[in-house]
Write a protein that holds these residues in place. Structure first.
Motif, short mmCIF file in Angstrom:
data_model
loop_
_atom_site.label_atom_id
_atom_site.label_comp_id
_atom_site.label_asym_id
_atom_site.label_seq_id
_atom_site.Cartn_x
_atom_site.Cartn_y
_atom_site.Cartn_z
N MET A 91 -57.96 18.39 -11.29
CA MET A 91 -57.92 19.85 -11.55
C MET A 91 -56.64 20.49 -11.77
SD MET A 91 -60.57 21.28 -8.60
CE MET A 91 -61.78 20.21 -7.92
N ASP A 92 -55.51 20.09 -10.88
CA ASP A 92 -54.17 20.56 -11.44
C ASP A 92 -53.70 20.28 -12.70
OD1 ASP A 92 -52.06 22.23 -10.42
OD2 ASP A 92 -51.03 20.38 -10.24
N TYR A 93 -53.93 18.86 -12.87
CA TYR A 93 -53.37 18.24 -14.04
C TYR A 93 -53.98 18.93 -15.31
CZ TYR A 93 -52.94 14.82 -17.85
OH TYR A 93 -52.59 14.11 -19.01
N ARG A 94 -55.43 19.05 -15.30
CA ARG A 94 -56.01 19.51 -16.44
C ARG A 94 -55.55 21.09 -16.62
NH1 ARG A 94 -61.81 19.63 -15.19
NH2 ARG A 94 -61.27 18.75 -13.07
N LEU A 95 -55.55 21.72 -15.58
CA LEU A 95 -55.13 23.18 -15.53
C LEU A 95 -53.66 23.35 -16.35
CD1 LEU A 95 -56.25 24.70 -12.40
CD2 LEU A 95 -57.17 25.47 -14.57
N ARG A 96 -52.78 22.35 -15.90
CA ARG A 96 -51.36 22.31 -16.43
C ARG A 96 -51.46 21.86 -17.82
NH1 ARG A 96 -48.28 18.34 -14.12
NH2 ARG A 96 -50.08 17.43 -13.16
N ARG A 97 -52.16 21.19 -18.47
CA ARG A 97 -52.39 20.81 -19.71
C ARG A 97 -52.90 21.88 -20.53
NH1 ARG A 97 -52.90 15.22 -21.73
NH2 ARG A 97 -53.92 16.43 -23.38
N ALA A 98 -53.87 22.67 -20.15
CA ALA A 98 -54.47 23.46 -20.75
C ALA A 98 -53.49 24.83 -20.90
CB ALA A 98 -55.64 24.13 -20.15
N ARG A 105 -54.96 27.80 -10.62
CA ARG A 105 -53.87 26.70 -10.07
C ARG A 105 -53.48 26.90 -8.66
NH1 ARG A 105 -48.82 24.59 -12.84
NH2 ARG A 105 -49.06 23.03 -11.10
N GLU A 106 -53.18 28.28 -8.32
CA GLU A 106 -52.93 28.96 -6.93
C GLU A 106 -54.18 28.34 -6.03
OE1 GLU A 106 -52.11 32.96 -7.06
OE2 GLU A 106 -50.49 32.86 -8.27
N GLU A 120 -53.19 22.29 0.21
CA GLU A 120 -52.33 22.50 1.44
C GLU A 120 -53.58 22.06 2.56
OE1 GLU A 120 -49.47 23.22 4.16
OE2 GLU A 120 -49.22 22.91 1.82
N ILE A 121 -54.78 22.67 2.17
CA ILE A 121 -55.83 22.67 3.32
C ILE A 121 -56.09 21.20 3.58
CG2 ILE A 121 -57.95 23.07 3.69
CD1 ILE A 121 -57.83 25.90 2.23
N LEU A 122 -56.20 20.51 2.45
CA LEU A 122 -56.59 18.98 2.53
C LEU A 122 -55.57 17.99 3.71
CD1 LEU A 122 -58.11 18.11 -0.76
CD2 LEU A 122 -59.31 18.56 1.27
N SER A 123 -54.08 18.53 3.23
CA SER A 123 -53.17 18.08 3.98
C SER A 123 -53.14 18.33 5.25
CB SER A 123 -51.67 18.43 3.40
OG SER A 123 -51.41 19.56 3.70
#
Length: 67
Positions: free
Chosen positions: A29-36, A53-54, A61-64
């Motif tokens: 998800m983060d990768y796709r957002l950065r590309r866009a 992205r936030e 962070e929650i998953l970690s």
């Protein structure tokens, strides 16, 4: 990802493959957002992408903490 995997179930079962699948999906998800964002967005779309992205960063962070 084709199958739904609950983060709560993955944390409870300690299934590494389930946890990895969830983390990989969040990273994607983060990768796709950065590309866009890199390709250029309107100012309104950029605000939405930054908010998304936030949210992805918060999810990571929650998953970690869960895993």
């Amino acid at each position: 990802m084709t199958d739904f995997i609950s983060a709560a179930d993955a944390a409870e079962s300690a299934s590494y493959s389930d946890q990895k699948a969830i983390r990989d999906e969040v990273a994607d998800m983060d990768y796709r957002l950065r590309r866009a964002m890199d390709q250029g967005l309107t100012p309104d779309d950029m605000k939405q992408a930054q908010a998304a992205r936030e949210a992805v960063a918060a999810a990571s962070e929650i998953l970690s903490k869960l895993f």
